[in-house]
Scaffold this active site. Structure first.
Site, PDB file in Angstrom:
ATOM      1  CG  HIS A 150      -2.197  -0.515   0.919  1.00 22.08           C
ATOM      2  ND1 HIS A 150      -3.421   0.192   0.782  1.00 22.08           N
ATOM      3  CD2 HIS A 150      -2.567  -1.702   0.597  1.00 22.08           C
ATOM      4  CE1 HIS A 150      -4.411  -0.336   0.321  1.00 22.08           C
ATOM      5  NE2 HIS A 150      -4.089  -1.703   0.188  1.00 22.08           N
ATOM      6  CG  ASP A 192      -8.771   6.509   8.974  1.00 24.68           C
ATOM      7  OD1 ASP A 192      -9.118   6.440  10.454  1.00 24.68           O
ATOM      8  OD2 ASP A 192      -8.873   7.616   8.312  1.00 24.68           O
ATOM      9  CD  GLU A 239      -9.700  10.060  10.904  1.00 28.38           C
ATOM     10  OE1 GLU A 239     -10.522  10.228   9.990  1.00 28.38           O
ATOM     11  OE2 GLU A 239      -8.913   9.200  11.284  1.00 28.38           O
TER      12      GLU A 239
END
Length: 533
Positions: free
Chosen positions: A98, A161, A274
């Site tokens: 990623h 997340d 957030e």
């Protein structure tokens, strides 16, 4: 030998011969001779599978080989071979792939260590309930760590997340989400590490043992060693989450409320803070914001935005089933001091694990539409609190216009939750913001969704910050020159360079970060020498 075995043997032989012709026999023979409990693969399809990443911004470059290790010693044997090689060939660890800018790549002359594939001998997460920690393999995915710890009613304290990331990968950066204001990043919740250095030495490190390496590896972008085991601190896991979103039209009010929330201590606080920026009304229910029920959507038209930018605050309160009668009152008290648009409140309750895994569910929907495996020109910045209003005016209300191709996260963190001894770099203020522009590029979309447009927009944002003297720091950093890396690390650069010389003197590790060049052997003393630079 069966027909299938014969076919596989021929394919392998052809692949190795092709590589020998392309790069010469010495390194391949050396790599192939390494005695490991896992296995090496030279098959073109396996090499291709590790040659690109989530960002899809770099042209794929296949390595010489891929190692699927079964232990830290397998990794150490490979690195010791690289260290003793005439060419000091590069070695990079790959988790779930990623990275955005090819950081896990070694180029054509290196070996990728595929950490996230479970091999025979790779340890499963080991939970110690009484000691409140879990020991995990560096390639373990956080979602699997969560599943294992929940069997004991426990969970790690700090998250990203997205849970389908490797432990070693996030700890090499920092690992942040809405819990970071309280628990700090994931690197602030590590008790112990096993690390294979660039010399091929397996080192156990912690606050008490090999302390310099311990803090250097955390947030160290893989420059000093490959994390093969991490001991993660745990806490009792909640069962449910009250998830709330509210809207703001004033940036100043929005940030004041966020900063107030992260200043709260003790039990009387939210557990996750957030926010995100809405420059395009169509993104209220996009993949990252897939929260509002189709049966009860937020009516943006009911909010007096006049086409301007809106801001969404996202907060949660964790609780147990036995506390369901009191959570309403707790949340009501906490929200009384906030100044959001009163008509914009939306609330839902869900299982704790479902909240943590929320982005993966959206990923599955995008995959079904062939919208996941596209270029991701993401830009993640830490912005000092004193300049966040200037950033809003120049970027959110300026450069971005009224169109974007992905969510824009924004939330503050407390610097005192970050250990300054780690290699991670943050602005020199007590409160700073993450601003994450998580865009996806589409070749057949509008002009504002195309890759070149978005890359140019990122360039303009960085130029604006430079000209406005907003001292931003990149998270998941990517710089083109060493001069830029020196500026990125600032006062930490001398220490960072010194640790590189000590733990990876031949510049073998994580060359895809492009911080240090992997030079020819002539520039180095022999591996047996004690000299380093």
């Amino acid at each position: 030998m069966t027909r299938e075995m014969t076919s596989s043997f021929l394919i392998m032989t052809i692949a190795i011969c092709t590589l020998i012709i392309a790069v010469g026999p010495s390194e391949l023979l050396r790599i192939g001779a390494i005695d490991v409990d896992g296995h090496f693969t030279f098959k073109p399809s396996d090499l291709a599978s590790v040659s690109s990443d989530f960002g899809m911004l770099k042209s794929p470059e296949q390595p010489l080989a891929v190692l699927h290790p079964s232990s830290a010693e397998d990794v150490a044997r490979l690195i010791r071979t690289a260290y003793g090689s005439a060419t000091a060939f590069p070695v990079s660890a790959r988790g779930h792939g990623h990275s955005i800018n090819g950081q896990a790549s070694t180029g054509r002359n290196g070996v990728v260590v595929e950490m996230s594939h479970r091999n025979i001998g790779t340890p499963e997460p080991l939970v110690e309930p009484e000691e409140m920690y879990v020991d995990v393999w560096g390639g373990e995915l956080w979602v699997d760590v969560l599943k294992k710890t929940l069997e004991h009613g426990l969970a790690p304290k700090s998250w990203t997340d997205y849970l389908y990331l490797s432990v070693g990968g996030t700890l090499s950066n920092a690992g942040i989400s809405g819990q970071a204001f309280h628990h700090g990043p994931q690197i602030s919740n590590v008790l112990e590490l096993d690390v294979v250095t660039g010399r091929g030495e397996v080192k156990r490190c912690s606050e008490e043992e090999n302390t310099r390496l311990f803090h250097g590896v955390l947030g160290g972008l893989g420059q000093f060693g490959i994390i093969t085991r991490a001991r993660i601190s745990l806490e009792p896991a909640p069962q449910r989450v009250r998830w709330i979103r509210v809207l703001y039209s004033s940036f100043e009010v929005f940030t004041e409320d966020q900063e107030y929330l992260i200043s709260m201590h003790g039990q009387s606080k939210f557990d996750y803070v957030e926010g995100f920026v809405i420059v395009d009304e169509g993104l209220v229910n996009n993949w990252r914001s897939s929260f509002f029920s189709p049966r009860n959507p937020v009516k943006i038209s009911s909010v007096s935005s006049n086409g301007s930018v809106l801001y969404c605050l996202e907060i949660t309160k964790n609780y147990h089933e036995s506390e369901s009668d009191t959570v309403d009152q707790e949340v009501e008290i906490l929200m009384k001091k906030l100044n959001f648009i009163s008509t914009s409140v939306f609330t839902t309750d869900l299982q704790y694990v479902d909240f943590l895994d929320r982005v993966h569910k959206a990923e599955l929907r995008l995959r079904s539409k062939n919208l996941w495996e596209v270029p991701h020109p993401w830009l993640n910045l830490f912005v000092p609190k004193s300049r966040i209003s200037d950033f809003d005016k120049g970027v959110f209300k300026g450069i971005l216009g009224n169109k974007t191709s992905g969510p824009i996260l924004i939330y503050p963190m407390n610097k005192d939750k970050w250990d300054e001894r780690s290699s991670a770099v943050t602005p020199d203020e007590e409160v700073f913001y993450l601003v994450a522009l998580l865009r996806s590029a589409l070749s057949d979309g509008e002009e504002t969704q195309k890759l070149e447009y978005l890359k140019d927009q990122n360039r303009r944002i960085m130029e604006f910050c430079d000209q406005a003297k907003i001292n931003v720091k990149q998270y998941l950093p990517h710089h083109a020159t060493q001069e830029e890396w020196v500026a990125h690390y600032g006062d930490k650069w001398d220490q960072f360079r010194s640790m590189k010389a000590e733990f990876d003197p031949r510049h073998i590790l994580a060359t895809g970060q492009r911080i240090f060049q992997n030079p020819s052997v002539a520039l180095f003393p022999p591996p047996s020498s004690s000299a380093s630079w």
